[in-house]
Design a protein around this motif. Structure first.
Motif, PDB file in Angstrom:
ATOM      1  N   LEU A   3       0.935  -1.203  -0.006  1.00  0.00           N
ATOM      2  CA  LEU A   3      -0.137  -0.027   0.091  1.00  0.00           C
ATOM      3  C   LEU A   3       1.023   1.233   0.063  1.00  0.00           C
ATOM      4  N   ASP A   4       1.892   1.190   0.656  1.00  0.00           N
ATOM      5  CA  ASP A   4       2.836   2.333   0.765  1.00  0.00           C
ATOM      6  C   ASP A   4       3.781   2.367  -0.419  1.00  0.00           C
ATOM      7  N   ASP A   5       3.626   1.496  -1.427  1.00  0.00           N
ATOM      8  CA  ASP A   5       4.683   1.533  -2.687  1.00  0.00           C
ATOM      9  C   ASP A   5       6.195   1.380  -2.151  1.00  0.00           C
ATOM     10  N   LYS A   6       6.262   0.349  -1.288  1.00  0.00           N
ATOM     11  CA  LYS A   6       7.543   0.254  -0.830  1.00  0.00           C
ATOM     12  C   LYS A   6       8.246  -1.077  -0.994  1.00  0.00           C
ATOM     13  N   LEU A   7       7.431  -1.956  -1.706  1.00  0.00           N
ATOM     14  CA  LEU A   7       7.516  -3.607  -1.748  1.00  0.00           C
ATOM     15  C   LEU A   7       8.444  -3.703  -3.009  1.00  0.00           C
ATOM     16  N   ASP A   8       9.779  -3.411  -2.739  1.00  0.00           N
ATOM     17  CA  ASP A   8      10.527  -3.716  -4.005  1.00  0.00           C
ATOM     18  C   ASP A   8      11.113  -4.946  -3.682  1.00  0.00           C
ATOM     19  N   ALA A   9      12.041  -5.300  -4.697  1.00  0.00           N
ATOM     20  CA  ALA A   9      12.704  -6.576  -4.649  1.00  0.00           C
ATOM     21  C   ALA A   9      13.337  -7.068  -3.575  1.00  0.00           C
ATOM     22  N   ALA A  10      14.287  -6.462  -2.792  1.00  0.00           N
ATOM     23  CA  ALA A  10      14.909  -6.355  -1.636  1.00  0.00           C
ATOM     24  C   ALA A  10      13.827  -6.852  -0.498  1.00  0.00           C
ATOM     25  N   ALA A  11      12.835  -6.013  -0.341  1.00  0.00           N
ATOM     26  CA  ALA A  11      11.746  -6.050   0.572  1.00  0.00           C
ATOM     27  C   ALA A  11      11.133  -7.413   0.152  1.00  0.00           C
ATOM     28  N   GLN A  12      10.762  -7.759  -0.789  1.00  0.00           N
ATOM     29  CA  GLN A  12      10.085  -9.111  -1.116  1.00  0.00           C
ATOM     30  C   GLN A  12      10.996 -10.378  -0.694  1.00  0.00           C
ATOM     31  N   ALA A  13      12.291 -10.202  -1.301  1.00  0.00           N
ATOM     32  CA  ALA A  13      13.500 -11.157  -0.976  1.00  0.00           C
ATOM     33  C   ALA A  13      13.172 -11.389   0.826  1.00  0.00           C
ATOM     34  N   GLU A  14      13.286 -10.270   1.499  1.00  0.00           N
ATOM     35  CA  GLU A  14      13.384 -10.624   2.944  1.00  0.00           C
ATOM     36  C   GLU A  14      12.173 -11.245   3.421  1.00  0.00           C
ATOM     37  N   LEU A  15      10.734 -10.948   3.080  1.00  0.00           N
ATOM     38  CA  LEU A  15       9.659 -11.378   3.281  1.00  0.00           C
ATOM     39  C   LEU A  15       9.838 -12.807   2.788  1.00  0.00           C
ATOM     40  N   ASP A  16      10.126 -13.054   1.723  1.00  0.00           N
ATOM     41  CA  ASP A  16      10.133 -14.603   1.445  1.00  0.00           C
ATOM     42  C   ASP A  16      11.058 -15.417   2.205  1.00  0.00           C
ATOM     43  N   ALA A  17      12.040 -14.864   2.719  1.00  0.00           N
ATOM     44  CA  ALA A  17      12.990 -15.728   3.444  1.00  0.00           C
ATOM     45  C   ALA A  17      12.504 -15.819   4.924  1.00  0.00           C
ATOM     46  N   GLU A  18      11.971 -14.994   5.453  1.00  0.00           N
ATOM     47  CA  GLU A  18      11.201 -15.128   6.704  1.00  0.00           C
ATOM     48  C   GLU A  18       9.945 -16.061   6.730  1.00  0.00           C
ATOM     49  N   ARG A  19       9.172 -16.012   5.524  1.00  0.00           N
ATOM     50  CA  ARG A  19       8.068 -16.824   5.208  1.00  0.00           C
ATOM     51  C   ARG A  19       8.649 -18.268   5.164  1.00  0.00           C
ATOM     52  N   ALA A  20       9.733 -18.592   4.374  1.00  0.00           N
ATOM     53  CA  ALA A  20      10.290 -19.750   4.245  1.00  0.00           C
ATOM     54  C   ALA A  20      10.616 -20.339   5.705  1.00  0.00           C
ATOM     55  N   GLN A  21      11.206 -19.488   6.351  1.00  0.00           N
ATOM     56  CA  GLN A  21      11.724 -19.819   7.856  1.00  0.00           C
ATOM     57  C   GLN A  21      10.305 -20.527   8.812  1.00  0.00           C
TER      58      GLN A  21
END
Length: 538
Positions: free
Chosen positions: A188-206
Motif C-alpha cells: 500500500l505504501d509502494d515500498k514493496l521492492d525486490a529487496a523487501a520481497q526477498a526479505e519477506l520470502d526468507a522469513e516466510r520460508a523460515q
C-alpha cells in the motif's frame, strides 16, 4: 426495625448462596450408578442403568395425560425419576424420565464402568477388552488396570497436542499473519521492492520450515492418540467400540470408597476452575470465562478510577459552585440510573463502529476488509463498563472530598503549600478510602453485567486467551468469555438442558466468589489507607 431488616436480608442472602452452592457443587460428586429392570405396562421389559438425578411426586392424572399407560385409580401420586443414562449414541439422549414404580430389582454392580468423554457425554457399561491398533491386548479382569494405564498415556499425548496446536503452531500462525500484514502495508505504501520481497520470502520460508517440523510431530502424536480403543457392553447387551482418545477419565463409581470419591470430587472441581469448556459448555471447565471476567474488570478499574477521581476533584475543588455545576451533578446522578443495555448500544455504535472503524482506517489499512478494532473486543467491553460505572466513582469520590474539614485545607495553605500541593498531599490521601469505596461499587456492578457485554465483545466460546506469549501479548482487540454471559448461554441456549442446569448454579457461585474476592481485595486496601491517613483527622 433496622436491625431486624438487616438480619432478614443477611439470612436470605446466605440461604440463596447455600442453595446455589449445594446445587452447583453436588454436580461434581460421583454418584452410584444403579442398574434396574424397567417394564412399562403392556411392553417388553428392558434393563436400564444410570444415575438418579431427580425424583418427584407427580399426579397420576398428569402421567396418564402424557400418554403413559397409568392406572388413574391406583392412587393420587406416582414417583417420577430422572435418570442420567448416558450412552447418547445408543439411546439418543443423556437423560430419561422413568416411573419409579415400574423399576424393579435395583442393583449396583461393582464392575460397572463410567466413562467421561470429550464428546457425546458419559457412557455406562461393562468393560470387555482393551485394544491396540484393533487387536485385543487385555480382557476380563486384566482390562481395567490396562485401561487406567493407557488413559494416563492418552492424557500425556493430549497435553502435548494442546501445546503444539495452541502454543507452538499458534505462534507460527500469528507470525505468518503479521508477515502477511507487513507485506500488504509495504504494498500500500509502494515500498514493496525486490529487496523487501526477498526479505519477506526468507522469513516466510523460515516459518514454513518450522511449521512442517511441528506438523510431522503433530501427526505422530495424533497417530498415537487414536491408536488404542476399548469395547464396552451396555446393560441391555449392545456392544460399542470407543477410541481412548475420546475418553477423559474412566471410573467405577459403585466400587469407589468415600475417600476415592473425595479425591475424584476434588479433581472435578479443579477441572471446573482450571480447564476449558467442552460439549457445548456443559462439560469441562470455565477458566477462559474466569480469566476474561477478571481481566476485563481490572482494565475497567484502571480506566474508570483516574477519570472518575479527576472529574470529582474538578467539581469539588476547582469548579465554580453555581447552576452549571448543579446541573452537571444532576446529570451524573441520572447517568447512574440509565439501563445498562443503553450503554451497550452506545459502546457498539460509538466505540466499535465510529472509534474502532477510524482506528482501522488510520493505523490498520493493510488488514482491510477484516476489522481489527472495528469489531467488538476486550478493549471496547472494558471501556463500555468504565462509562457505565463512571458516575458511581464520581459520586463516591466527591462525597469523600466533601467530608474533609475545610480547616485542613486552610492549615496547609497557611503553612505555605500551594493549592496543588494541598490537593496531592492532604486532600487526596484523606479521600482515598472514599475512592476505594467507589471502586468497590464499580467492580461489583461491572463484574455482574451481561446485557451490554453481549454487544461489545463477549462471546459464547473464545478459542484462546487475550493474554498470551504472542506480541503484543495483551490483545485488546480479541473477544473474550465472561462468567455472566456463560450463565446465560448455558442456562438458556444449551441444547442439553438437564446437563447444563447444575453448571448454571456452579458458575453462578463462582461468579459470586470472583466478585467477592475482588471486592475484599479493595476493602483491605481501603482499610489500610484509612488507618494510614487517620492521623490527618486529628
Amino acid at each position: 426495625m433496622n436491625a431486624g431488616a438487616v438480619a432478614i436480608a443477611v439470612i436470605m442472602t446466605l440461604g440463596l448462596l447455600a442453595v446455589i452452592a449445594v446445587r452447583g457443587l453436588e454436580h461434581f460428586w460421583p454418584d452410584d450408578v444403579i442398574v434396574a429392570d424397567y417394564q412399562v405396562p403392556g411392553s417388553q421389559p428392558r434393563v436400564m442403568a444410570g444415575e438418579v438425578v431427580q425424583a418427584e411426586e407427580v399426579p397420576r392424572a398428569r402421567l396418564a395425560a402424557s400418554g403413559l399407560p397409568v392406572d388413574v385409580e391406583g392412587g393420587e401420586f406416582m414417583t417420577r425419576e430422572l435418570l442420567k443414562v448416558g450412552n447418547r449414541e445408543v439411546y439418543g439422549a443423556d437423560f430419561s424420565w422413568v416411573v419409579g414404580e415400574w423399576l424393579s430389582n435395583p442393583r449396583k454392580p461393582a464392575d460397572l464402568v463410567a466413562l467421561e468423554r470429550r464428546e457425546w457425554g458419559n457412557f455406562y457399561g461393562e468393560l470387555l477388552n482393551v485394544k491396540e491398533s484393533g487387536q485385543p491386548v487385555a480382557e476380563g479382569d486384566a482390562a481395567w488396570p490396562e485401561l487406567q494405564k493407557r488413559i494416563d498415556r492418552i492424557d500425556d499425548l493430549h497435553a502435548g497436542i494442546a501445546k503444539l496446536e495452541k502454543v507452538d503452531i499458534g505462534r507460527i500462525n500469528h507470525g505468518l499473519e503479521r508477515l502477511r500484514l507487513k507485506a500488504r502495508k509495504l504494498e500500500l505504501d509502494d515500498k514493496l521492492d525486490a529487496a523487501a520481497q526477498a526479505e519477506l520470502d526468507a522469513e516466510r520460508a523460515q516459518w514454513d520450515a518450522e511449521y512442517k517440523a511441528l506438523e510431522s510431530e503433530l501427526v505422530a502424536l495424533y497417530t498415537g492418540f487414536n491408536r488404542d480403543s476399548i469395547t464396552m457392553r451396555t446393560m441391555d447387551g449392545q456392544e460399542k467400540e470407543i477410541s481412548l482418545g475420546k475418553i477423559v477419565r474412566a471410573y467405577r463409581p459403585n466400587a469407589m470408597s468415600t475417600l476415592d470419591k473425595l479425591g475424584f470430587y476434588s479433581a472435578k472441581v479443579w477441572e471446573f476452575v482450571s480447564d476449558e469448556p467442552r460439549e457445548a459448555n456443559t462439560e469441562g471447565g470455565i477458566f477462559p470465562a474466569i480469566f476474561g471476567t477478571v481481566l476485563m474488570t481490572i482494565i475497567m478499574a484502571v480506566i474508570v478510577t483516574p477519570f472518575g477521581v479527576i472529574a470529582a476533584v474538578y467539581l469539588r475543588e476547582y469548579a465554580k459552585q453555581g447552576v452549571l455545576t448543579r446541573i452537571i451533578r444532576i446529570a451524573v446522578n441520572n447517568l447512574a440510573g440509565v439501563p445498562s443495555i443503553v450503554y451497550g448500544v452506545f459502546g457498539l455504535g460509538f466505540f466499535v463502529y465510529v472509534l474502532g472503524g477510524s482506528l482501522d482506517r488510520i493505523f490498520y489499512p493493510e488488514a482491510a476488509p477484516a476489522p481489527v478494532f472495528g469489531t467488538p473486543g476486550l478493549m471496547w467491553a472494558s471501556l463500555t463498563l468504565a462509562i457505565l460505572t463512571l458516575p458511581v466513582v464520581i459520586v463516591a469520590t466527591e462525597e469523600g472530598l466533601a467530608r474533609i474539614p475545610r480547616i485542613l485545607r486552610e492549615g496547609s495553605l497557611a503553612l505555605g503549600a500551594t493549592k496543588s500541593e494541598t490537593l496531592w498531599k492532604v486532600v487526596l490521601p484523606m479521600a482515598s478510602p472514599a475512592m476505594m469505596t467507589g471502586l468497590i461499587l464499580a467492580v461489583a456492578r461491572a463484574a455482574g453485567e451481561v446485557a451490554p457485554l453481549m454487544l461489545v465483545g463477549v462471546v459464547k466460546l473464545a478459542p484462546s486467551l487475550p493474554l498470551n506469549g504472542n506480541y503484543p501479548y495483551l490483545h485488546l482487540d480479541q473477544k473474550i468469555m465472561h462468567l455472566g454471559f456463560h450463565i446465560y448461554d448455558v442456562g438458556f441456549q444449551s441444547p442439553n438442558v438437564e446437563a447444563a442446569r447444575p453448571l448454571v448454579y456452579a458458575t453462578a457461585l463462582l461468579l459470586v466468589l470472583v466478585i467477592a474476592t475482588l471486592n475484599l481485595s479493595a476493602v483491605v486496601l481501603r482499610n489500610h489507607l484509612r488507618e494510614k491517613y487517620k492521623a490527618l483527622d486529628h
